[in-house]
Design an enzyme around this catalytic site. Structure first.
Site, PDB file in Angstrom:
ATOM      1  N   SER A 132      -6.863   0.811  -0.247  1.00  0.00           N
ATOM      2  CA  SER A 132      -6.446   1.539  -1.450  1.00  0.00           C
ATOM      3  C   SER A 132      -7.545   1.567  -2.501  1.00  0.00           C
ATOM      4  O   SER A 132      -8.347   0.623  -2.627  1.00  0.00           O
ATOM      5  CB  SER A 132      -5.212   0.824  -2.013  1.00  0.00           C
ATOM      6  OG  SER A 132      -5.041   1.135  -3.371  1.00  0.00           O
ATOM      7  N   GLU A 134      -7.119   0.857  -5.353  1.00  0.00           N
ATOM      8  CA  GLU A 134      -6.873  -0.279  -6.255  1.00  0.00           C
ATOM      9  C   GLU A 134      -7.862  -1.430  -6.012  1.00  0.00           C
ATOM     10  O   GLU A 134      -7.988  -2.322  -6.843  1.00  0.00           O
ATOM     11  CB  GLU A 134      -5.440  -0.783  -6.097  1.00  0.00           C
ATOM     12  CG  GLU A 134      -4.407   0.101  -6.758  1.00  0.00           C
ATOM     13  CD  GLU A 134      -4.388  -0.015  -8.293  1.00  0.00           C
ATOM     14  OE1 GLU A 134      -4.553  -1.122  -8.814  1.00  0.00           O
ATOM     15  OE2 GLU A 134      -4.201   1.024  -8.944  1.00  0.00           O
ATOM     16  N   TYR A 156      -1.819  -6.630  -6.221  1.00  0.00           N
ATOM     17  CA  TYR A 156      -1.860  -5.675  -5.104  1.00  0.00           C
ATOM     18  C   TYR A 156      -3.315  -5.354  -4.747  1.00  0.00           C
ATOM     19  O   TYR A 156      -3.700  -5.369  -3.574  1.00  0.00           O
ATOM     20  CB  TYR A 156      -1.100  -4.405  -5.493  1.00  0.00           C
ATOM     21  CG  TYR A 156      -1.239  -3.248  -4.539  1.00  0.00           C
ATOM     22  CD1 TYR A 156      -0.400  -3.111  -3.439  1.00  0.00           C
ATOM     23  CD2 TYR A 156      -2.208  -2.251  -4.750  1.00  0.00           C
ATOM     24  CE1 TYR A 156      -0.522  -2.018  -2.570  1.00  0.00           C
ATOM     25  CE2 TYR A 156      -2.331  -1.176  -3.890  1.00  0.00           C
ATOM     26  CZ  TYR A 156      -1.489  -1.057  -2.800  1.00  0.00           C
ATOM     27  OH  TYR A 156      -1.617   0.013  -1.949  1.00  0.00           O
TER      28      TYR A 156
HETATM   29  P1  NAP Z   1       5.705   3.126   1.217  1.00  0.00           P
HETATM   30  O1  NAP Z   1       6.354   4.468   1.173  1.00  0.00           O
HETATM   31  O2  NAP Z   1       6.059   2.124   0.183  1.00  0.00           O
HETATM   32  O3  NAP Z   1       6.027   2.504   2.663  1.00  0.00           O
HETATM   33  C1  NAP Z   1       5.779   1.147   2.955  1.00  0.00           C
HETATM   34  C2  NAP Z   1       6.252   0.861   4.360  1.00  0.00           C
HETATM   35  O4  NAP Z   1       6.005  -0.524   4.659  1.00  0.00           O
HETATM   36  C3  NAP Z   1       7.768   1.091   4.580  1.00  0.00           C
HETATM   37  O5  NAP Z   1       7.955   1.618   5.870  1.00  0.00           O
HETATM   38  C4  NAP Z   1       8.308  -0.334   4.503  1.00  0.00           C
HETATM   39  O6  NAP Z   1       9.514  -0.513   5.199  1.00  0.00           O
HETATM   40  C5  NAP Z   1       7.184  -1.084   5.208  1.00  0.00           C
HETATM   41  N1  NAP Z   1       7.189  -2.526   4.958  1.00  0.00           N
HETATM   42  C6  NAP Z   1       7.058  -3.153   3.759  1.00  0.00           C
HETATM   43  N2  NAP Z   1       7.087  -4.487   3.931  1.00  0.00           N
HETATM   44  C7  NAP Z   1       7.244  -4.703   5.265  1.00  0.00           C
HETATM   45  C8  NAP Z   1       7.366  -5.858   6.063  1.00  0.00           C
HETATM   46  N3  NAP Z   1       7.331  -7.081   5.540  1.00  0.00           N
HETATM   47  N4  NAP Z   1       7.516  -5.711   7.407  1.00  0.00           N
HETATM   48  C9  NAP Z   1       7.572  -4.477   7.960  1.00  0.00           C
HETATM   49  N5  NAP Z   1       7.471  -3.338   7.254  1.00  0.00           N
HETATM   50  C10 NAP Z   1       7.321  -3.459   5.916  1.00  0.00           C
HETATM   51  O7  NAP Z   1       4.120   3.254   1.200  1.00  0.00           O
HETATM   52  P2  NAP Z   1       3.196   4.551   1.512  1.00  0.00           P
HETATM   53  O8  NAP Z   1       3.029   5.317   0.242  1.00  0.00           O
HETATM   54  O9  NAP Z   1       3.662   5.229   2.734  1.00  0.00           O
HETATM   55  O10 NAP Z   1       1.792   3.866   1.781  1.00  0.00           O
HETATM   56  C11 NAP Z   1       1.420   3.434   3.079  1.00  0.00           C
HETATM   57  C12 NAP Z   1       0.340   2.379   2.971  1.00  0.00           C
HETATM   58  O11 NAP Z   1      -0.793   2.922   2.297  1.00  0.00           O
HETATM   59  C13 NAP Z   1       0.746   1.139   2.149  1.00  0.00           C
HETATM   60  O12 NAP Z   1       0.126   0.016   2.733  1.00  0.00           O
HETATM   61  C14 NAP Z   1       0.164   1.411   0.786  1.00  0.00           C
HETATM   62  O13 NAP Z   1      -0.076   0.206   0.095  1.00  0.00           O
HETATM   63  C15 NAP Z   1      -1.116   2.143   1.160  1.00  0.00           C
HETATM   64  N6  NAP Z   1      -1.610   3.068   0.152  1.00  0.00           N
HETATM   65  C16 NAP Z   1      -0.798   4.040  -0.341  1.00  0.00           C
HETATM   66  C17 NAP Z   1      -1.287   4.915  -1.281  1.00  0.00           C
HETATM   67  C18 NAP Z   1      -0.420   6.013  -1.834  1.00  0.00           C
HETATM   68  O14 NAP Z   1      -0.829   6.615  -2.831  1.00  0.00           O
HETATM   69  N7  NAP Z   1       0.704   6.328  -1.230  1.00  0.00           N
HETATM   70  C19 NAP Z   1      -2.620   4.828  -1.722  1.00  0.00           C
HETATM   71  C20 NAP Z   1      -3.430   3.832  -1.164  1.00  0.00           C
HETATM   72  C21 NAP Z   1      -2.915   2.958  -0.226  1.00  0.00           C
HETATM   73  P3  NAP Z   1      10.946  -0.232   4.494  1.00  0.00           P
HETATM   74  O15 NAP Z   1      11.169   1.262   4.608  1.00  0.00           O
HETATM   75  O16 NAP Z   1      11.855  -1.037   5.318  1.00  0.00           O
HETATM   76  O17 NAP Z   1      10.836  -0.684   3.067  1.00  0.00           O
HETATM   77  P1  GDP Z   2      -0.159   3.347  -8.863  1.00  0.00           P
HETATM   78  O1  GDP Z   2      -1.413   4.059  -9.236  1.00  0.00           O
HETATM   79  O2  GDP Z   2      -0.117   2.998  -7.412  1.00  0.00           O
HETATM   80  O3  GDP Z   2       0.116   2.186  -9.738  1.00  0.00           O
HETATM   81  O4  GDP Z   2       1.009   4.451  -9.029  1.00  0.00           O
HETATM   82  P2  GDP Z   2       2.227   4.568 -10.051  1.00  0.00           P
HETATM   83  O5  GDP Z   2       2.779   5.930  -9.826  1.00  0.00           O
HETATM   84  O6  GDP Z   2       3.182   3.442  -9.903  1.00  0.00           O
HETATM   85  O7  GDP Z   2       1.552   4.484 -11.495  1.00  0.00           O
HETATM   86  C1  GDP Z   2       0.555   5.383 -11.907  1.00  0.00           C
HETATM   87  C2  GDP Z   2       0.247   5.142 -13.388  1.00  0.00           C
HETATM   88  O8  GDP Z   2       1.355   5.595 -14.173  1.00  0.00           O
HETATM   89  C3  GDP Z   2       0.037   3.686 -13.774  1.00  0.00           C
HETATM   90  O9  GDP Z   2      -1.082   3.621 -14.647  1.00  0.00           O
HETATM   91  C4  GDP Z   2       1.293   3.299 -14.521  1.00  0.00           C
HETATM   92  O10 GDP Z   2       1.095   2.295 -15.514  1.00  0.00           O
HETATM   93  C5  GDP Z   2       1.628   4.631 -15.189  1.00  0.00           C
HETATM   94  N1  GDP Z   2       3.039   4.737 -15.593  1.00  0.00           N
HETATM   95  C6  GDP Z   2       3.488   5.052 -16.842  1.00  0.00           C
HETATM   96  N2  GDP Z   2       4.817   5.039 -16.856  1.00  0.00           N
HETATM   97  C7  GDP Z   2       5.239   4.703 -15.613  1.00  0.00           C
HETATM   98  C8  GDP Z   2       6.534   4.524 -15.032  1.00  0.00           C
HETATM   99  O11 GDP Z   2       7.564   4.682 -15.655  1.00  0.00           O
HETATM  100  N3  GDP Z   2       6.557   4.172 -13.706  1.00  0.00           N
HETATM  101  C9  GDP Z   2       5.417   4.002 -12.965  1.00  0.00           C
HETATM  102  N4  GDP Z   2       5.513   3.673 -11.663  1.00  0.00           N
HETATM  103  N5  GDP Z   2       4.182   4.161 -13.510  1.00  0.00           N
HETATM  104  C10 GDP Z   2       4.093   4.504 -14.819  1.00  0.00           C
END
Ligand code: NAP
Ligand code: GDP
Length: 333
Positions: A132, A134, A156
């Site tokens: 990520s 992050e 994270y």
């Molecule tokens: P998400 O929608 O939150 O999905 C997370 C998945 O992980 C779900 O299927 C969840 O299962 C599963 N999971 C969580 N804890 C687990 C455990 N202990 N054992 C087995 N399964 C578990 O996340 P996403 O947006 O698809 O992202 C996918 C990956 O990319 C994550 O690792 C995230 O941190 C990373 N990532 C995402 C973004 C983004 O912008 N989306 C950016 C950078 C990196 P349940 O459905 O049962 O909860």
């Molecule tokens: P992130 O980049 O993975 O942390 O994605 P988020 O969608 O959770 O947050 C994106 C940004 O929006 C962060 O800087 C948060 O602090 C800001 N933010 C402001 N208000 C909110 C809120 O109500 N919910 C979330 N999730 N983020 C918020």
């Protein structure tokens, strides 16, 4: 020739569901790890599970948990996947300040367990690790690429930085085919409802239909490099089709503020967000990343990948999807 076999952790998540669709369309047999919950939580892949040509045939689900490495090891031995996409884990940055230990166990330690299990497999296997942006946190320079130093600003981010470095070590030390996809934020109508983009798109749709009036948010000056999730899972697949393993940044290269996202989302329903948004301190985090914007040059040059959907179009398509869902089953929301 038999179909390629993939294994996905996090198959029920946003990315896992889009990746499953992509792999099935490309002729894969897809195995996914699902965890037991008191309520069934497969909504993002329900349409696939109930397709008689897919569910139980080319899509197979297995109970397990990231923290249960013995069962993971057994599954790998049984299934013998050639590609593993490791997407599972606690993915909410804000929440990682509240549950740091659980986040680190799932994101950092579980990745170590997975790497160890894969190291013991007899057949060659390629691993994609969902890293990520992050990990960069408060970087010295913008935009960030694969060589930018890691300076995370959240539990994270620390956990992802650990897992990312570990993947690099296992690649170098043991010759494992491991790719870190350093993905910047990517969103979609399937994004979890407690991420800010989805919270906004849902609110814009509900406000437009008279079902909500206020939208509580934290600070609005945050900026992100927001892309469209289905495009990012294509990058994951492309990374594993290369001859050599490597790390890739996936990003749009454009940083947009929350205010700009609000303009686009509420603009799609002809409303002014200023009349609805109110500040709520519980959404403010102890620390925030700064200047996160990605340089995806390597992905473009080596994988032929680039982000097509930019923030305004993304916001619009998310609001339109939420409006359509609301109109299809108004009693549910
Ligand atoms: P998400 O929608 O939150 O999905 C997370 C998945 O992980 C779900 O299927 C969840 O299962 C599963 N999971 C969580 N804890 C687990 C455990 N202990 N054992 C087995 N399964 C578990 O996340 P996403 O947006 O698809 O992202 C996918 C990956 O990319 C994550 O690792 C995230 O941190 C990373 N990532 C995402 C973004 C983004 O912008 N989306 C950016 C950078 C990196 P349940 O459905 O049962 O909860
Ligand atoms: P992130 O980049 O993975 O942390 O994605 P988020 O969608 O959770 O947050 C994106 C940004 O929006 C962060 O800087 C948060 O602090 C800001 N933010 C402001 N208000 C909110 C809120 O109500 N919910 C979330 N999730 N983020 C918020």
């Amino acid at each position: 020739m038999s179909a390629p076999v993939a294994f996905i952790t996090g198959i029920t998540g946003q990315d896992g569901s889009y990746l499953t669709e992509l792999l099935l369309a490309r002729g894969y047999v897809v195995h996914g790890l699902v965890r037991r919950a008191s309520l069934f939580n497969r909504s993002r892949i329900e349409h696939l599970r109930h397709d008689p040509a897919i569910g139980g045939r080319t899509l197979l689900l297995h109970y397990g948990d990231l923290n249960d490495t013995t069962s993971l090891r057994r599954l790998f031995r049984q299934i013998r996947p050639t590609e593993v996409y490791h997407l599972a884990g606690q993915s909410h940055v804000g929440l990682s300040f509240e549950i740091p230990e659980a986040t680190c166990n799932e994101v950092a330690n579980a990745t170590l367990g997975l790497l160890e299990s894969l190291r013991d497999q007899e057949q060659p296997v390629k691993l994609y690790h969902a890293s990520s942006s992050e990990i960069f946190g408060a970087p010295a320079a913008a935009p960030q690429n694969e060589d930018t130093a890691l300076r995370p600003t959240s539990p994270y981010g620390c956990a992802k930085a650990f897992a990312t470095n570990l993947c690099r070590v296992y690649r170098d030390a043991y010759g494992l085919f491991v790719c870190n996809g350093i993905a910047f934020n990517h969103e979609s109508p399937r994004r979890g409802e407690n991420f800010v983009t989805r919270k906004i798109s849902l609110a814009a749709a509900r406000i437009a239909r008279g079902r909500q009036s206020e939208l509580p948010l934290g600070h609005l000056d945050a900026a992100r490099d927001w892309g469209y999730a289905p495009e990012y899972v294509d990058g994951m697949w492309r990374a594993l089709q290369q001859e050599r393993a490597g790390d890739y940044v996936f990003a749009t290269g454009e940083s947009r503020t929350l205010g700009e996202f609000l303009d686009a989302a509420f603009g799609a329903v002809g409303r002014d967000w200023r009349a609805h948004v109110k500040f709520e301190s519980r959404f403010v985090r102890p620390a925030e990343p700064v200047r996160l914007v990605g340089d995806a040059t390597r992905a473009r040059e080596k994988l032929g990948w680039s982000a097509q959907t930019k923030m305004s179009a993304l916001a619009r398509l998310m609001v339109e999807a939420d409006l359509a869902a609301l109109d299809a089953s108004p009693e549910r929301r």
